[in-house]
Every structure is written in C-alpha cells, then in structure tokens.
Design an enzyme around this catalytic site. Structure first.
Site, mmCIF file in Angstrom:
data_model
loop_
_atom_site.group_PDB
_atom_site.id
_atom_site.type_symbol
_atom_site.label_atom_id
_atom_site.label_comp_id
_atom_site.label_asym_id
_atom_site.label_seq_id
_atom_site.Cartn_x
_atom_site.Cartn_y
_atom_site.Cartn_z
ATOM 1 N N LYS A 1 72.216 29.089 -8.294
ATOM 2 C CA LYS A 1 71.324 29.898 -7.459
ATOM 3 C C LYS A 1 72.097 30.584 -6.338
ATOM 4 C CE LYS A 1 67.172 29.694 -4.592
ATOM 5 N NZ LYS A 1 66.078 28.866 -4.042
ATOM 6 N N ASP B 1 56.843 35.768 0.192
ATOM 7 C CA ASP B 1 56.288 35.500 -1.131
ATOM 8 C C ASP B 1 55.685 34.098 -1.197
ATOM 9 O OD1 ASP B 1 58.678 34.216 -0.845
ATOM 10 O OD2 ASP B 1 59.418 34.636 -2.857
ATOM 11 N N ASP C 1 54.546 28.695 -3.373
ATOM 12 C CA ASP C 1 55.620 29.679 -3.356
ATOM 13 C C ASP C 1 55.671 30.407 -4.694
ATOM 14 O OD1 ASP C 1 56.145 28.501 -0.974
ATOM 15 O OD2 ASP C 1 57.957 27.460 -1.626
#
Length: 1098
Positions: free
Chosen positions: A750, A915, A663
C-alpha cells in the site's frame, strides 16, 4: 482570523492516523504472540520500536514506547534503567517544584471554559437568544483579535510581555521603523496594543493542540505579525470612520480617510521580497531564475520584522541553532544549515486560548457577501460565483468588515485555487453544507466520566500521559532533567541529553493536548454542539479547530449525535431495533480489529458481551488489556460502555446516538475502476458486488496487488532462470522474489502503490525501497527491486497509467495557454493555477542583550514567494490527484443531497470526512447504496473526460478569433461540437433498453481524431507564450494517442458491456427521488437491502 496553520483540519489526514494506529495494534498483537512462544529480547541489539514494545509487554510497562527513544545499541537492562529514571524524574519534579509555594497552574485558558460552564444547562435554561449570545462571546474570545480579551487573558505572561521597566513594543517600533506608512500604523495603536497582537499571533502559531508541530518558521511568524498589525489598523480606521459618519455624516469625512492605508492581509515582508525580486529580475536569466535567490536584509524593516526583533530582544523567542554537517573523512564541518525556525522560550501552555471551538448555536447559512464580486467574466466560467465570496458558519463572520473572517472556501490563495458555482445548479452544494453543519452533537458523558475515573490505568497501558505532565514548566523541567541526568553517570553514557529532552517535551505536549481535550469536553457537557463546514478548492469538506470527527481517537470517542430540533417523531419498532443493535455490534467489533466478513465481527463481539456479563472485573481490568491491540482503543471503550449501559437499562437510545464510522474501500481506486470500467478493480475495491462459494467477503485492492506482484515476479524469475541456463558464466543475482516475500507485506505494498495514483515517480519509489531495505540489501539489489516494482506497475496497470497521463498532459497543455486548469462536476467548477515559487533566503537583524550589552544578531528567513508565471510542470504532475479528490468530494456532496431529498431527512444524521461517512447505527446500512449511486451520478466516464478536453482544448479553439480559423471547421464539425456541448450538460446516459443503441450512443460522443488535430492547430496559431514547437507537438501527440486508446476501449463491445455491468451495480434502480415530479421523496428503509455490503464498510 489569522489562519491556524497548526490546527486547521486540512493539515491532518485522519485516514493516516487510523492507519498508523492499526499498524500499531497489529505490531502489538505480533509482540504478544511472540511472548506466548517465549521469544526474548536480545542482550545487545540495534533497538527499534518493536523491541521497545516487546520489552514493555514482558515487564508490564505498556507505555514504554512513549519514554524510551529508539536507536542505538541498548540492552533490555538499559531500557529498565531509563524507565526507572523517568519515574524518579516525575516524582522529584512533583515534590520539589510543584509543591513549592510559588508554583501556580496556568489559569488563563480557563476563562473560555468557565464562560461555557457558567452558562451551561445545569445552571440556567438557555433560550435561543441566550445561546446565540454565548456563541458570539466565545467567538470574540477565541477567533479574533480584541485587545481587551487578550489583555485580560495574559495571566502569568503579563510580566513577560508588559513590563513598565522595559521598552514597549510601540516605542521599540517607532525607533526602528522608517517607512511613513508603517509609522502611521504604529502611532494609531494603543500603549500595549502591539504586545497583545504579538500574544494573539503566538497563540495561533504555537498551539497546544499541534502535537506534530513544535516550531514555527521565522518567515511565517514575521508575515503573520505584519498582517495582524495591519488588520487591526484597518479595524481602527473603519471604527473611526463609523463614528465620524454617525456624528457628522458622509460629507464631513476627510477624503483621505475613505481609503484604508494598507491592503487587508498584505504584509510588508512579502512586499519587500517581491520588490527585491523585481529589481534583480533583469540580471537573472531564465535558467537561474528558478534557483534560490539570496537577498540581503533591506535597510527599512517592516512591522513584522521589527516585532520579531522586539520579541528576540526580550528573550521571549529564540531562533533554532544552526546544524553543522561534518565531513566524515576530515572530521571537519563541511556545511552549515540554518533551519529558519523559532521556538518560544516560555511555556506555550500559558498563551491565551485562540482556537476555533464547536458552536453552541446553529451555524449561520453561507451567503454571498454583499461587497463581493458576484460574477466573474471568464469564457471558461461565465456567470459563475467564486466560493470565496460566501460568508457564514461562525456568527461573527457576518459582522466583521476587516477582511479576517473565514469564507466557505478554506484555501488561503483565493483566485489561484478556487471553486466557482452556478447559484441555481449548485443549490445541492449549499443544501448539503447546511445539512452537515446544522447536525447537532453532544458530549458522551459516560465516556468522559470513565476516562476521568480510570486515567491512571489508561496511562499505564500507554493511551494517556500523566495529568501532571501538562502542568510541568518547560524551564524548570529541563533544568531538573539536566541535573538528574548528571547524577546518573552510567545512564548519561547511554542516552544523550538531547534525546531525553525531546522525549520529555513530546510527552509534556501530548499530556497538554489530552488535558485540554478533556477540558473542552467538560465545558460542552450540557450543550448541543455544531461544526461549521468549509470546503477546499476540490470540494472536500473540513472543520476548523481541535475538536471534531476529523481528529484523533480520543476526540472521536467523546462525541455522539443528538436530535435535530426539526426531527420528526420517531418510533423504534422491533425491526428498527434489531437493525440498530446489529449495526452497532459490527461497528464495535471493528474498533477492536479488522474482520474479513461481518459474521466474524458479530461472533467476536458476542463473545466479548459474554465476558462483560461473566467477568466482574471486565471494566476494571480486561477492557484495558484489550486496548493494547485495538485499532481505535477509545472508541472501543466507548462501544463497550454503551453495550453495558444498554444491557442494564434496555434503553436503545444509548446505542442509537453512538456514531458508527464507515470508510470507502480504497476510494481513489474505486473511482479509477469506474473511469476505466475495469471489472477486476471494481470487484477488489468492493464497488462491484460479486459472490463466491464462500459467500461475500471484504476484498482488499492492496492484497490483490500483492498477489499480482508475486505472480509477476515468479514469471520474471522463470525467465531469468532460463537465461542463466543459457549463460552459465553469468554472475548470480540475488533473488528479488525471495527478498520481497521476506520483507514486503500488504501494508508495504500500500505504501508503495497508493502514491502511484498521485504521480509518484521512479526516483521516489527507489527512495522508499532504500528506506525499507536499509541494511538488508546493497545498492545493486535496491536498484533491481525498484526496477521490478516500477515495471510491474507499468505492465499490470497500463490502462490506469494511460488515464493518469491523459489528465496530466491536458493539464500541461491548458496551463501552457496561461489559463487556469479547470475540472468540473455537475455542481461546481474547480480552478487551479499553480505559480512558480521563488526560493528566497532573507536576512533579518534583531537586537538582544548579552552580559548587559546589546548585541546585533542576524537570522535567515527562508520563503517560497509565488511569482506571476504559471508553473506548468506542477500543474501537470498535481492535477490528477486533485481531479480524483474532486470526484471523491462530489460523491460525498451527492450522498448528502440524496439524504436531503428523503422525507425523513432531518432525522438522518450524516458527517462526511473525505471518503469516510459517519451516521447512526439505524441508517448505516443505507449508505453503501447511496454511495454507489453517488458515484454513478458523476456521469458516464467518457463524458467526464470529454468535458476536461473541451475545457482546455476544444472550447479555447472554438473561441479563438484568429482570421485563419474562419473556415477551419466544417459545418458538420461545428454541428457536432454544438451537440457535444449539449451532451456535456447532462453527463448521464439514458437507459435505452438496448445494447446496440447504447453502444451507438457512446460511440457518438467520442471526439474524432481529425477534429482534435484541427483544434490543436488552431491553438498553436493563437499561442503567445514561448514553448518549443517540438515539446508542444510531443504533448499533442501523446494526448491524441492516449485519448484514442481510451475511447477505443470504452466504446468497444466489451467496454459497453462493462459499462452496463457498472450501471446495474451502481445505479439505484427503484429511484423515485430523482424523478422531476416527485415531491415526497422515499423512505430510508427502502434503501436498506438487508445484506452485507462492503463498498463502504466499518
């Protein structure tokens, strides 16, 4: 086909699923540590998910969280009683219902699987033509409506939908419909064609693989029923015309039959809403036009509404009951909410299998459809071709003419959201798509057999549900649940029936998902399989259906790579073998948990290998204990099985074909760091390499933010403390620092700051803080914490916010010109046009029977109807997120294009999920180098921003024909504009070998402020839309202010220095691949730097 709104991969975020699983593993590890220290469950506490886990660990009930609903004042004893209740319920059902002689398993889905099994390699040796025939047959059975296929697959539903004693759907519609066009459509149908259409639509909407969706909106169902009937009518007319043409020729075809009666995919329901809106438009002011409009049911129902009424009258569906909101003070209903959702009253497991599956034959190349409009004439996208004009992928998509074949663009609203490409410059896009979809895979038989053998153990640790649950009938199961709960009076006072019903249905649904996932795997065991690629309007790639790497951990563990037919002969020497083993071991460790450096991961997995060799019970006991705290439990099991097989056979192919997942490290922030040329962001997203005394390690941007937030709060509290000393009578406030430190962590940070990138507002931030601090702080404390977090973001990430504002302001300005918002890459142009959506509430009437008497019922269908006016606000707030996603997509396409240019490209498998990148262990080490270079190939950040300004401001100003503009631009300015237009064609800045020359080059591409002002004034003269001058000037001033601030930073001495550092880190220096005279490419081995690189990592 009808869009699979519940199972198209665009509806799920695999990263989010991974994050949830990681947090689950972390919390489970925490609970195990608490047990080690003897922490007990309270005797009476407000139960939460962690409490259930703790109880499950203490009592060896590792699947407790699946069966015990959180919430309420319940004790450990209560949880134990409920767990025993479920054991009794399952045992009773199996003994009393499943053993009943009248019970039958749903067999209708087996038709698809049996077709694959009957033709599998262990029974026949298929040729390419045979495989093509199998694939075509499967597509016809699962993707498109064919009446014969649906009728044969009805199984146990045949008596429910087709009953000679009941009125057929055709007769019902002929009684209810009044519009001549609709009546013609119904008359063209066969006796039971409409019943089969209904079953087909329900199969698409109510899908056994949709774990997160059990209901469907009334409006969606009505619309899909209407569209499906018209698509089938178009097909019938087209087939009839073909027969007449073949028999009589063109001259004998009636002129009226050359025009299809209904537009493809257009439904009466939406059309009627638009008509009603147009009728009311004159009486609705601009202000009220954005509010919800209540529209009474029209007198002439459409086909979709009539079919909905037929379903309701046959008691096959029901509309969810209204929700009554009560006033706590008066204890009376104060409002009624009509959900507008519909449920099936039969088991959706009995519906035919209508979902796209992997292919057993290579997908068709994407080609421009002959009947599509090849070019579009728009000054912004001259001579470009819309991606929605390309057909391919599934084999039958090139054979269908009824308008229901999928296109390369996965969006439903073509033209509103689209990609346009130059067929010459965009060849890398089509080549990358071909590379991705021509990669073969196969089912991992070792993992499949292991799961089947140890299913009961996997159930006990909470990874799977009991198989028999998938065979439970909804009606009988709920009846038994109600009667059994009635017998357990004490339990019924603790748990509500609605709670337990929800738990049961979720588990049945999950069990069905798992069972059919394994059925798919079994059916494809002896085939090579392929996944067709689709792109969204930003360029991100997707796959359709329930079985691919976008899916959950279980599905991922069952898929491995296979060799391409055109792969070159491959020799595995000792160096390659060491690389395969090294990368595979690291990947296996990361499926268990995260590590700061790869060295720690290797130490962990070496210890685990020793356990495998020294403990005979490892694969019978220990491995299942490990899965309790795994990030990806099934993939961890898969890795362990592969390691054991390799240890026994020394066959490296077992490891070589197992996929490894890497990732990008916070890719959105990586791209932002590149646009800002920010060294700190680049380092903390691992995009820039930086070593320290301890060696290189994986950095985390959210840990970095967490640390910066603490430092900011410490500084703020020092200031507040000083103020308190000066004003001793001031009321003491709760310490924000203490509160945040006690509750926040990396994951919370986050959650708070990742959405900031996509336009999260202060209001939404406050709501998130409220949810987090619910019951732990008062409103004043919540407001204070929200204010500090918002201020911290604006102060510490000011440059990032400026760039976001610049993109948003330019988007607002472009949308205000009644033009699509356009943002480009070197390979394609994205067009985005958000439309105002009218909130409409429609009344739909249908008949049902109660006590043998007909009863007319009314339900509400809530819809958002797109209007013709651009939604400027939505364009402004949404563009930045789409802009960043497009750059993500370009990076993925560029990386695959780089691999295509290598001389051994056919031997290097690659699968991109946004991604995230998946390949063989042998090639995992080269991806970080390719990823960095792909970001660099976007071009210099200033050129990308300039292109965005040119598309929305400078080009429209130059093309403006207003007489007053004739001498607005000087000769020098026009020359400058021409030179900049040429520069935009090549976004890469050459390596001049001199800092001074590079600085001068960067300064030369800055758009002067005076030129921008002239362009803005030119555009104002050309405006026709009524936007207030004050607002327009405010937007203009913000654009110029932020752009000049951005360019001053980028073109400064420090900015040029930062650019060169990024260039040196990202660009693949020894790069013969990009030379125009290179034809042989380069070996992948030369890209492996032989060192740990974490810009993308396991």
């Amino acid at each position: 086909p009808i869009r699979e709104s519940v199972r198209v991969s665009t509806d799920r975020d695999p990263d989010l699923e991974d994050e949830k699983r990681e947090q689950l593993g972390e919390s489970m590890q925490t609970e195990l540590e608490r047990l080690t220290w003897g922490v007990e469950v309270g005797t009476s506490e407000d139960i939460n998910v962690d409490t259930v886990k703790r109880w499950g660990l203490q009592n060896n009930k590792y699947n407790a969280e699946h069966w015990i609903p959180p919430g309420g004042q319940r004790t450990a004893e209560d949880m134990g009683k409920l767990y025993q209740f479920w054991d009794e319920f399952i045992e009773t059902y199996e003994n009393e219902v499943m053993m009943n002689s009248g019970y039958r398993e749903p067999l209708n889905k087996d038709k698809v699987f049996n077709t694959l099994l009957d033709h599998s390699n262990n029974k026949t040796n298929q040729t390419a033509e045979e495989l093509k025939g199998i694939q075509t047959k499967i597509e016809r059975m699962t993707m498109y409506f064919y009446e014969a296929n649906v009728y044969e697959s009805l199984g146990q539903l045949k008596n429910k939908f087709i009953n000679i004693d009941e009125q057929t759907a055709k007769d019902y519609l002929l009684d209810k419909l009044e519009k001549p066009d609709d009546l013609d459509i119904v008359r063209a149908m066969g006796t039971y064609t409409l019943e089969c259409i209904v079953v087909f639509v329900l199969s698409k909407q109510f899908n056994v693989f949709a774990l997160d969706k059990a209901s469907v909106q009334v409006a969606t169902l009505v619309s899909e029923l209407d569209s499906a009937a018209k698509i089938e009518y178009n097909r019938i007319i087209a087939e009839d015309r073909k027969r007449k043409k073949a028999k009589w020729g063109d001259k004998q075809i009636n002129e009226d039959e050359n025009i299809l009666l209904q537009d493809k995919g257009v439904d009466t329901f939406n059309g009627d809403v638009h008509s009603e809106l147009d009728r009311k438009k004159k009486s609705i002011s601009k202000q009220t036009n954005r509010k919800r409009v209540r529209i009474s049911k029209h007198k002439e129902p459409g086909i979709g509404e009539a079919l909905f009424g037929w379903l309701a009258s046959r008691k096959l569906i029901e509309v969810k009951k209204p929700v009554f909101l009560f006033d706590k003070k008066n204890k009376k209903p104060k409002n009624v909410i009509y959900p507008g959702y519909v449920d099936c009253l039969f088991d959706i497991k009995d519906l035919p299998f209508c979902s796209t599956l992997p292919m057993v034959y290579p997908p068709a190349d994407w080609e421009l459809w002959p009947t599509a409009t090849a070019e579009v004439s728009d000054p912004y996208i001259t001579n470009l071709t819309p991606l929605s004009s390309y057909r391919g992928g599934y084999l039958t998509s090139l054979q269908r003419e009824s308008g229901d074949s999928p296109t390369l663009l996965s969006e439903k609203d073509y033209g509103v959201f689209d990609i346009h490409i130059d067929r010459e410059r965009s060849q890398p896009v089509l080549s990358a798509v071909k590379k991705l979809q021509w990669q073969p895979y196969r089912i991992n038989k070792l993992v499949y057999d292991f799961i089947q053998k140890h299913w009961s153990v996997l159930v006990s640790v909470g990874l799977l549900r009991p198989k028999n649950l998938a065979l439970f009938k909804r009606k009988e199961a709920l009846r038994l649940l109600s009667s059994l709960l009635f017998k357990h009076e004490e339990l019924s006072t603790i748990y509500r029936y609605s709670e337990l019903k929800s738990v049961l249905l979720k588990n049945i649904h999950a069990s069905t998902f798992e069972l059919y996932t394994m059925k798919i795997a079994e059916a494809y065991l002896d085939y090579k399989i392929y996944f067709p690629i689709f792109l969204d309007f930003r360029g991100r790639n997707y796959r359709h259906g329930p079985f691919h790497f976008h899916e959950r951990d279980l599905v991922r563990s069952l898929i491995i790579f296979d060799e391409s037919d055109d792969s070159a002969a491959h020799t595995i020497n000792s160096d390659v073998g060491d690389r395969i083993l090294h990368n595979f071991l690291i990947s296996a460790a990361y499926h268990k948990s995260k590590f700061g450096v790869y060295r720690e991961a290797l130490e962990f997995i070496y210890n685990k290998i020793e356990d495998m060799q020294s403990k005979p019970t490892f694969f019978e006991k220990d491995i299942f204990v490990d899965t309790l705290c795994c990030r990806h439990p099934f993939q961890y099991i898969s890795s362990c099985i592969s390691l054991k097989t390799y240890a026994d056979t020394k066959d490296l192919s077992v490891l070589r074909y197992t996929p490894v997942f890497q990732d990008a490290s916070a890719s959105a922030y990586q791209i932002m760091s590149y646009f800002l040329l920010d060294i700190d962001y680049g380092i903390h997203t691992n995009l820039l390499k930086k070593t320290n005394t301890d060696g290189r390690y994986i950095r985390d941007i959210y840990e970095f933010m967490w640390g910066c937030l603490i430092k900011y709060l410490i500084a703020e509290e020092k200031i507040e403390l000083a103020i308190k000393l000066l004003t001793p009578n001031e009321k003491d406030q709760e310490s924000v620092l203490a509160k945040i430190v006690s509750i926040f962590d990396r994951n919370v940070v986050k959650k708070m700051f990742m959405p900031m990138m996509y336009g999260k507002t202060d209001y939404t931030l406050k709501k998130d803080v409220e949810d987090l601090l619910k019951g732990k702080s008062d409103s004043e404390g919540i407001n204070l914490i929200s204010k500090h977090i918002s201020t911290y973001w604006k102060v510490n990430f000011g440059k990032m916010k400026d760039l976001m504002d610049l993109i948003n302001y330019v988007s607002w300005f472009g949308a205000g010109q009644d033009k699509p918002v356009v943002y480009s890459t070197p390979y394609w142009v994205t067009l985005q046009t958000y439309k105002w959506r009218k909130r409409v509430k429609m009344k739909i009437q249908y008949e049902t029977t109660k006590n043998n008497e007909k009863e007319v019922k009314t339900t509400s269908a809530k819809m958002l109807i797109p209007l013709n006016d651009n939604d400027i606000r939505k364009s402004s707030t949404s563009t930045f997120a789409n802009f960043i996603h497009q750059k993500d997509a370009f990076t993925a396409i560029q990386l695959v294009d780089f691999i295509n240019k290598l001389e051994n490209a056919s031997s290097i498998p690659i699968y991109a999920v946004h991604d995230n990148f998946i390949t063989m262990p042998e090639y995992a080490s080269i991806l970080p180098t390719l990823y960095r270079d792909s970001i660099f190939r976007m071009g210099h950040p200033l050129i990308i921003i300039n292109k965005f300004l040119f598309d929305h401001i400078l080009i429209p100003a130059i093309q403006n024909e207003h007489p007053q503009n004739k001498h607005l631009f000087s000769v020098e300015e026009r020359s400058m504009l021409d030179r900049m237009m040429i520069d935009l064609q090549n976004p890469l800045i050459p390596d001049f070998g001199s800092v001074d020359i590079t600085k001068a080059r960067i300064k030369s591409i800055v758009i002067p402020k005076d030129l921008l002002l002239k362009c803005f004034s030119c555009l104002w003269m050309s405006k026709t839309k009524k936007i207030s001058l004050v607002r327009w000037e405010s937007c203009r001033d913000k654009i110029i202010k932020v752009y000049m601030r951005y360019t001053d930073d980028i073109s400064s001495d420090e900015g040029v220095s930062r650019w060169l550092e990024y260039k040196n880190n990202l660009e693949f220096a020894s790069d013969p691949v990009w030379s125009s005279d290179n034809t042989n490419g380069t070996q992948a081995d030369s890209l492996d730097k032989g060192e740990d690189d974490y810009c993308i990592h396991y």
